[in-house]
Design a protein around this motif. Structure first.
Motif, PDB file in Angstrom:
ATOM      1  N   THR A  91      14.129  90.580 -22.303  1.00 41.61           N
ATOM      2  CA  THR A  91      14.723  90.113 -21.053  1.00 41.61           C
ATOM      3  C   THR A  91      15.425  91.269 -20.337  1.00 41.61           C
ATOM      4  O   THR A  91      16.176  92.019 -20.969  1.00 41.61           O
ATOM      5  CB  THR A  91      15.744  89.002 -21.361  1.00 41.61           C
ATOM      6  OG1 THR A  91      15.027  87.851 -21.825  1.00 41.61           O
ATOM      7  CG2 THR A  91      16.560  88.627 -20.140  1.00 41.61           C
ATOM      8  N   VAL A  92      15.192  91.404 -19.032  1.00 37.91           N
ATOM      9  CA  VAL A  92      15.854  92.444 -18.236  1.00 37.91           C
ATOM     10  C   VAL A  92      16.813  91.782 -17.248  1.00 37.91           C
ATOM     11  O   VAL A  92      16.431  90.845 -16.538  1.00 37.91           O
ATOM     12  CB  VAL A  92      14.813  93.303 -17.488  1.00 37.91           C
ATOM     13  CG1 VAL A  92      15.503  94.307 -16.569  1.00 37.91           C
ATOM     14  CG2 VAL A  92      13.915  94.017 -18.491  1.00 37.91           C
ATOM     15  N   LEU A  93      18.028  92.265 -17.239  1.00 38.63           N
ATOM     16  CA  LEU A  93      19.070  91.723 -16.355  1.00 38.63           C
ATOM     17  C   LEU A  93      19.685  92.857 -15.535  1.00 38.63           C
ATOM     18  O   LEU A  93      19.675  94.011 -15.969  1.00 38.63           O
ATOM     19  CB  LEU A  93      20.227  91.128 -17.160  1.00 38.63           C
ATOM     20  CG  LEU A  93      20.076  89.911 -18.045  1.00 38.63           C
ATOM     21  CD1 LEU A  93      21.466  89.422 -18.443  1.00 38.63           C
ATOM     22  CD2 LEU A  93      19.340  88.808 -17.341  1.00 38.63           C
ATOM     23  N   PRO A  94      20.300  92.511 -14.397  1.00 40.15           N
ATOM     24  CA  PRO A  94      21.172  93.496 -13.760  1.00 40.15           C
ATOM     25  C   PRO A  94      22.320  93.814 -14.726  1.00 40.15           C
ATOM     26  O   PRO A  94      22.721  92.940 -15.506  1.00 40.15           O
ATOM     27  CB  PRO A  94      21.723  92.766 -12.528  1.00 40.15           C
ATOM     28  CG  PRO A  94      20.999  91.472 -12.435  1.00 40.15           C
ATOM     29  CD  PRO A  94      20.342  91.194 -13.742  1.00 40.15           C
ATOM     30  N   GLY A  95      22.841  95.023 -14.693  1.00 41.10           N
ATOM     31  CA  GLY A  95      24.032  95.306 -15.491  1.00 41.10           C
ATOM     32  C   GLY A  95      25.168  94.382 -15.070  1.00 41.10           C
ATOM     33  O   GLY A  95      25.288  94.037 -13.891  1.00 41.10           O
ATOM     34  N   PHE A  96      25.970  93.956 -16.053  1.00 46.57           N
ATOM     35  CA  PHE A  96      27.132  93.143 -15.699  1.00 46.57           C
ATOM     36  C   PHE A  96      28.100  93.979 -14.857  1.00 46.57           C
ATOM     37  O   PHE A  96      28.246  95.190 -15.071  1.00 46.57           O
ATOM     38  CB  PHE A  96      27.870  92.663 -16.952  1.00 46.57           C
ATOM     39  CG  PHE A  96      27.071  91.705 -17.784  1.00 46.57           C
ATOM     40  CD1 PHE A  96      26.603  90.507 -17.256  1.00 46.57           C
ATOM     41  CD2 PHE A  96      26.788  91.992 -19.117  1.00 46.57           C
ATOM     42  CE1 PHE A  96      25.862  89.620 -18.030  1.00 46.57           C
ATOM     43  CE2 PHE A  96      26.053  91.108 -19.901  1.00 46.57           C
ATOM     44  CZ  PHE A  96      25.586  89.933 -19.353  1.00 46.57           C
ATOM     45  N   VAL A  97      28.763  93.311 -13.919  1.00 43.61           N
ATOM     46  CA  VAL A  97      29.807  93.931 -13.109  1.00 43.61           C
ATOM     47  C   VAL A  97      31.114  93.264 -13.527  1.00 43.61           C
ATOM     48  O   VAL A  97      31.318  92.081 -13.275  1.00 43.61           O
ATOM     49  CB  VAL A  97      29.533  93.719 -11.603  1.00 43.61           C
ATOM     50  CG1 VAL A  97      30.669  94.314 -10.776  1.00 43.61           C
ATOM     51  CG2 VAL A  97      28.181  94.335 -11.217  1.00 43.61           C
ATOM     52  N   ASP A  98      31.938  94.017 -14.234  1.00 38.25           N
ATOM     53  CA  ASP A  98      33.174  93.463 -14.792  1.00 38.25           C
ATOM     54  C   ASP A  98      34.309  93.780 -13.817  1.00 38.25           C
ATOM     55  O   ASP A  98      34.837  94.891 -13.785  1.00 38.25           O
ATOM     56  CB  ASP A  98      33.419  94.095 -16.167  1.00 38.25           C
ATOM     57  CG  ASP A  98      34.555  93.435 -16.920  1.00 38.25           C
ATOM     58  OD1 ASP A  98      35.335  92.673 -16.300  1.00 38.25           O
ATOM     59  OD2 ASP A  98      34.665  93.677 -18.143  1.00 38.25           O
ATOM     60  N   ALA A 104      28.085  84.720 -11.533  1.00 37.05           N
ATOM     61  CA  ALA A 104      29.496  85.100 -11.397  1.00 37.05           C
ATOM     62  C   ALA A 104      29.765  86.479 -11.992  1.00 37.05           C
ATOM     63  O   ALA A 104      30.684  87.177 -11.552  1.00 37.05           O
ATOM     64  CB  ALA A 104      30.379  84.048 -12.072  1.00 37.05           C
ATOM     65  N   ALA A 105      28.960  86.864 -12.961  1.00 38.09           N
ATOM     66  CA  ALA A 105      29.183  88.119 -13.689  1.00 38.09           C
ATOM     67  C   ALA A 105      28.399  89.289 -13.117  1.00 38.09           C
ATOM     68  O   ALA A 105      28.491  90.406 -13.624  1.00 38.09           O
ATOM     69  CB  ALA A 105      28.797  87.924 -15.165  1.00 38.09           C
ATOM     70  N   THR A 106      27.607  89.025 -12.085  1.00 35.04           N
ATOM     71  CA  THR A 106      26.777  90.094 -11.527  1.00 35.04           C
ATOM     72  C   THR A 106      26.966  90.182 -10.002  1.00 35.04           C
ATOM     73  O   THR A 106      27.831  90.900  -9.537  1.00 35.04           O
ATOM     74  CB  THR A 106      25.282  89.868 -11.876  1.00 35.04           C
ATOM     75  OG1 THR A 106      24.891  88.541 -11.471  1.00 35.04           O
ATOM     76  CG2 THR A 106      25.042  90.031 -13.361  1.00 35.04           C
TER      77      THR A 106
END
Lengths: 419, 419
Positions: free
Chosen positions: B70-77, B356-358
């Motif tokens: 699975t490929v996701l955008p990096g999380f933005v914290d 919400a996390a990206t």
């Protein structure tokens, strides 16, 4: 080749009396700072301050430099269900959307959906999946797991799962204690005929499991409407006659007196116990049954009702912590996460939680003299964690703290990130 | 060299309208199954089904084989406090033993103990420690963090922390958005003289921070008895005049009306909000303030009162999730753990939590057009997670799911376990 593990910032030995630890004993971790540990033929030879041991480290020793890190006994995870096909991420999503575990079960989901997938899977596929997941345990610092069957619920499929469990153990990467849990749920084809299914468990499954030597323990999911106290006593009594030890899922969803049944049955453990009361605790204390607490399942189900860990410790119970790793109510293999839950949600100190996750867990599996602490003569099952203080393991929650994991003195996992 | 990421089981693009996502938009992840992604000069060139893109993958492309993962955008914290000396594992232990956060703070613990240690640390030591911790973010799949100062509370030490934060960003391993949080606590030497400390923040710290270009945002810990609404408005007003964006710690420990202050101040975000009520939610909605929810701090403090995420989503707020990584109330750098908390404890679905996390987090940091989703033209900040279904990331809680992490198309973390 013998090993010398040197430059350990601290070695948390969990050494102590040769029995499960209770009350204040659970706080005493016997930490050696600036320590070293010698290992020979898979067992611990000696542990002490490095200054003292230095003279004994001859050329023959292979040196393992811990680099100032913390060394712990491998976690002993005394309650897992690691052999299953598929995931239940879809039900996880439904629960997040507001559905309850009970609603999902009523619609054919829950354990029964995993049973369908697991029955349909080949032994080879089950083994490959479970082998992949066994790596997760090593990654978080666990070296022994108790592993239950219970997603087959036919003679043939339960034996298949137990063979997979025993094959996992034979890989010698993770120690495995196999448990037969044929009475995990009443399968669809026996709906309304629980008695007939219990007959199958007692008359066919248990003798076959015992004669094939595929399990050390027998467990029952004791809950009104599924397997009541009478059913549990019948199954566990039969198991005992066949030489199996006894564990029991008790007082999880309702306070049914299952703790007292576990005491009556002479169980080694009563597991879950979120609904237990003072009388139940007294029954366990009186019978010397160890409670196995599974806070990750409470967390996953979004319940606020954790088992009363403090009351149990105060009552002199030798509390155990475990993951309950399973695809429905507790999809986590992480003992560090369970330690965090114990400290933040049930007010066990990190030291008490660590004792519950190592030596007390080992005793609950009949292996207290072999594993669960770092003491001369015991198996060299140890983990170098990437921290300077064992309390950081629950504290920095959500990480995999293990840097290197050793089983019987042999490196079975090592973390090497790039770049 | 351009990259071709191939054999992606699924690419969760989170593509959609060019604004923060609200209500049902938060559920729409725009997933491409069997996909591939082309990256050129650090940016995404195209994304689509592999069959369609295949013809465009010329010899010049370096191939990254995702192996069905699975490929996701990096999380933005969007809320972290990553620069501090020491840990507070001792206080964590005290809380597990029954002490409250407030009791510990009264005895000189809490933020003030970290302030003492951080003031005493050299800039080089702070940088080395923070650099080590920045690896943790990459390990869990985070590629951007908002990073606050606030453990110095003198002009000199706040500037030092912000320089460390900016140096971390210059390492180009993790994108960093620096925030000045001089008003995190009233330091010991200003006890009883909060007004004087606010003067220091407004007259000396803020101008120095702004003229050195060391922060993009200014944040205030708004809580009665620490910095009240009036103080917050004064500090944030001064920050705005200096060209800084505004964030605010609001309604965490008590319902003081801080949400309304954030709305009045024109803040980009109001963070925490565990005590907010319907009126506060309405104020945020009306002013377009994004709520940043920090469930890991609720968890760590053993509170049961999470911010009302569902009510906020229903009210049309573009909810953000973040770790609140800090040594006291939330020592976790793990966005996967935060997603798990959101789903199990606050009934956000995995899809809503991921949004919400990206992308919503990216917009809260003024970077919605650059990061937070995988769309042509955006930065190639992506993570190959070791699973086949993005829902497994919160589901198998306690693990580090990232297999490879890329920042601007460059590999910044790769997991290679042995043996």
């Amino acid at each position: 080749m013998p090993l010398a593990v040197v430059n350990c910032g601290e070695i948390v030995t969990v050494a102590g009396p040769a029995r499960p630890r209770i009350r204040d004993e659970m706080k005493n971790l016997s930490i050696v700072r600036g320590g070293a540990m010698l290992v020979r033929e898979g067992r611990i030879e000696s542990i002490g301050p490095q200054m003292e041991l230095k003279a004994h480290i001859a050329d023959e020793y292979e040196i393992v430099d811990a680099g100032g890190r913390t060394v712990l006994p491998g976690f002993v995870d005394a309650h897992t269900h690691p052999v299953f096909a598929g995931t239940r991420a879809d039900e996880y999503e439904m629960r997040a959307g507001g559905a309850t575990y009970e609603q999902i079960a009523k619609e054919g989901g829950g354990i029964r959906s995993t049973v369908r997938k697991t029955r349909a899977a080949s032994e080879e596929d089950l083994f490959e999946t479970a082998l992949g997941r066994s790596q997760w345990f090593l990654r978080v610092g666990t070296t022994t797991i108790e592993a239950k069957s219970g997603y087959g619920l036919t003679l043939e499929s339960e034996l298949r799962i137990l063979r997979v469990i025993c094959r996992l153990g034979a890989e010698n990467r993770l120690r495995i204690v196999p448990t037969f849990l044929g009475a995990h749920e009443v399968p669809d084809e026996y709906r309304g005929r629980t008695g007939d299914y219990i007959d199958l468990v007692v008359r066919e499954m248990l003798p076959a499991v015992a004669s094939a030597g595929l399990a050390e323990y027998c467990d029952v999911f004791c809950e009104p409407g599924i397997f009541n106290g009478e059913a549990a006593l019948r199954i566990l009594g039969a198991a005992r006659e066949l030489g199996l030890g006894i564990r029991m899922h008790a007082d999880q969803l309702s306070r049914s007196g299952a703790a007292e049944i576990a005491a009556l049955a002479g169980a080694a453990t009563a597991d879950h116990l979120e609904q237990i009361d003072a009388r139940g605790i007294e029954a366990l204390a009186h019978a010397g049954v160890q409670p196995v607490l599974l806070p990750a399942s409470v967390y996953t189900l979004g319940s606020k009702r954790f088992a009363p860990a403090r009351e149990m410790i105060d009552a002199g119970l030798a509390v155990v912590l475990a993951t309950d790793f399973n695809p429905g109510s507790s999809p986590t293999p992480s003992m560090p996460f369970v330690l965090s839950l114990a400290s933040t949600q049930t007010r066990m100190t990190p030291a008490e939680a660590l004792t519950a996750a190592t030596i007390n867990a080992a005793y609950s599996l009949g292996r207290g003299s072999e594993i669960g602490s770092l003491e001369p003569g015991k198996q060299a099952d140890f983990v170098i964690h990437d921290c300077r203080d064992y309390r950081e393991i629950p504290y920095f929650v959500g990480l995999e703290p293990a840097y290197e994991t050793y089983l019987g003195g042999r490196l079975v996992y090592s973390r090497h990130d790039r770049p």
